[in-house]
Design an enzyme around this catalytic site. Structure first.
Site, PDB file in Angstrom:
ATOM      1  N   ALA A 141       0.849  -1.190   0.000  1.00 35.70           N
ATOM      2  CA  ALA A 141       0.000   0.000   0.000  1.00 35.70           C
ATOM      3  C   ALA A 141       0.884   1.239   0.000  1.00 35.70           C
ATOM      4  O   ALA A 141       2.108   1.160   0.173  1.00 35.70           O
ATOM      5  CB  ALA A 141      -0.915  -0.002   1.228  1.00 35.70           C
ATOM      6  N   LYS A 142       0.245   2.379  -0.186  1.00 38.73           N
ATOM      7  CA  LYS A 142       0.984   3.636  -0.270  1.00 38.73           C
ATOM      8  C   LYS A 142       1.784   3.919   1.006  1.00 38.73           C
ATOM      9  O   LYS A 142       2.820   4.589   0.961  1.00 38.73           O
ATOM     10  CB  LYS A 142       0.011   4.780  -0.545  1.00 38.73           C
ATOM     11  CG  LYS A 142      -0.695   4.663  -1.891  1.00 38.73           C
ATOM     12  CD  LYS A 142      -1.747   5.750  -2.054  1.00 38.73           C
ATOM     13  CE  LYS A 142      -2.562   5.534  -3.324  1.00 38.73           C
ATOM     14  NZ  LYS A 142      -3.647   6.524  -3.466  1.00 38.73           N
TER      15      LYS A 142
END
Length: 270
Positions: free
Chosen positions: A240-241
Site C-alpha cells: 500500500a501507499k
C-alpha cells in the site's frame, strides 16, 4: 476455429497505480498475449466522487511506460450506465432484488451476530413486512438495491486456485446514490466487451462465485478466472501507499526508470 482469448485490466482511477496494481496488469497482459489473444483496458470510474480524468490519464501513462499495449480504445464504465440499468431492470422484474436502507454502521453491528457468516450481509432488509418497508421509505433515507441470493452456494474453477465454492451473498447491485455497484457492472461490462479471461488479484477470489451467479441469472456465459497473488510489503502485509516508494512517480524520483521497474516486476514473477 478456436475463439480468440480476450483479457483485460480494469483499474479504478482514484489514485496512482502502485507496484501491486502494475504487477497484476503485467500478468493480465501476459496471460492474454501468451494465448495469442486481445487485451483491453477498461476504466472503472463509476464513483463520481473519487474518480477523475487526471488520475485516469496518469494510470494509462504508467501502463504505457511499462510497455503494455492494448487493443482498441479505452472504455469508461461511467459511459455504460444504460447497459447496467438494463441488466438491473431484468433482475428487478424477475423478483431477484430488494431495497436496503441499512447504513454501513448498522451492517457492521448486525453482522457481529454469531449466526451471520463473516463478511456477509445479515439480511436485515430482506424480508421486511409491508409496514416496515413503508416506514423506511417514509424516513427519507435513500435505499440501495440488493441481490436476493437465497443463501445458495456456487462453485467456480479458478485457473490458479482450483475449485472455489462460496455462499452467494446479497450483494449491493445499485448504491443508495443511484450508482451501479461493482459486482453488477463488472459482470455486464466483461460480457459486453467479449472478455472471456479475467486475471486479477486474489483479494477478489471470494466474491467470484457471486459474480458467476449473476452471470447465470442474466443468461451470460461465465469467463474464466485467474486470481493472482498480491504484491506484499516487507512486513508481509498487502502493499500500500503507506509503505513508501510504491508508485512509478515515487520510484522515478529515486532514479528508478520504467525499464528497471518492469525488470523488478518480471523478477517478482519468476
Amino acid at each position: 476455429m478456436r475463439p480468440v482469448t480476450t483479457g483485460r485490466f480494469a483499474p479504478s482511477p482514484t489514485g496512482p497505480l502502485h507496484l501491486g496494481n502494475l504487477r497484476t496488469a503485467l500478468l493480465a497482459w501476459l496471460f492474454a498475449r501468451a494465448a495469442g489473444g486481445r487485451f483491453l483496458v477498461r476504466v472503472e470510474d463509476l464513483d463520481p466522487v473519487t474518480a477523475t480524468r487526471e488520475k485516469e490519464a496518469a494510470q494509462l501513462a504508467d501502463l504505457q511506460a511499462l510497455g503494455l499495449d492494448w487493443d482498441g480504445p479505452v472504455v469508461r464504465q461511467s459511459e455504460r450506465r444504460a447497459l447496467h440499468e438494463a441488466a438491473l431492470e431484468r433482475l428487478v422484474t424477475e423478483g431477484l432484488t430488494y431495497p436496503c436502507w441499512c447504513s454501513r454502521r448498522e451492517i457492521r453491528e448486525a453482522a457481529a451476530a454469531p449466526h451471520v457468516p463473516a463478511g456477509a450481509y445479515p439480511g436485515t432488509c430482506r424480508d421486511l413486512t409491508a409496514a416496515e418497508r413503508a416506514a423506511r421509505e417514509a424516513s427519507g433515507r435513500p435505499a440501495a438495491l440488493r441481490l436476493r441470493a437465497s443463501g445458495q452456494e456456487v462453485e467456480v474453477v479458478d485457473l490458479l486456485h482450483g475449485p472455489v465454492r462460496r455462499r452467494v451473498d446479497d450483494v449491493v447491485l445499485r448504491r443508495n446514490d443511484g450508482v451501479p455497484a461493482y459486482n453488477l457492472a463488472v459482470v455486464v461490462d466483461d460480457h459486453d466487451q467479449g472478455i472471456d479471461q479475467v486475471v486479477r488479484g486474489e483479494d477478489l477470489v471470494d466474491v467470484t462465485p457471486t459474480q458467476a451467479h449473476l452471470c447465470d441469472l442474466l443468461g451470460l456465459p461465465r469467463p474464466s478466472w485467474a486470481h493472482v497473488p498480491l504484491a506484499l510489503a516487507p512486513d508481509g502485509s498487502r502493499l500500500a501507499k503507506r509503505h513508501g516508494a510504491v508508485t512509478m512517480a515515487d520510484l522515478a524520483a529515486k532514479g528508478v526508470d520504467a525499464t528497471a521497474v518492469r525488470g523488478r516486476l518480471a523478477a517478482s514473477l519468476g
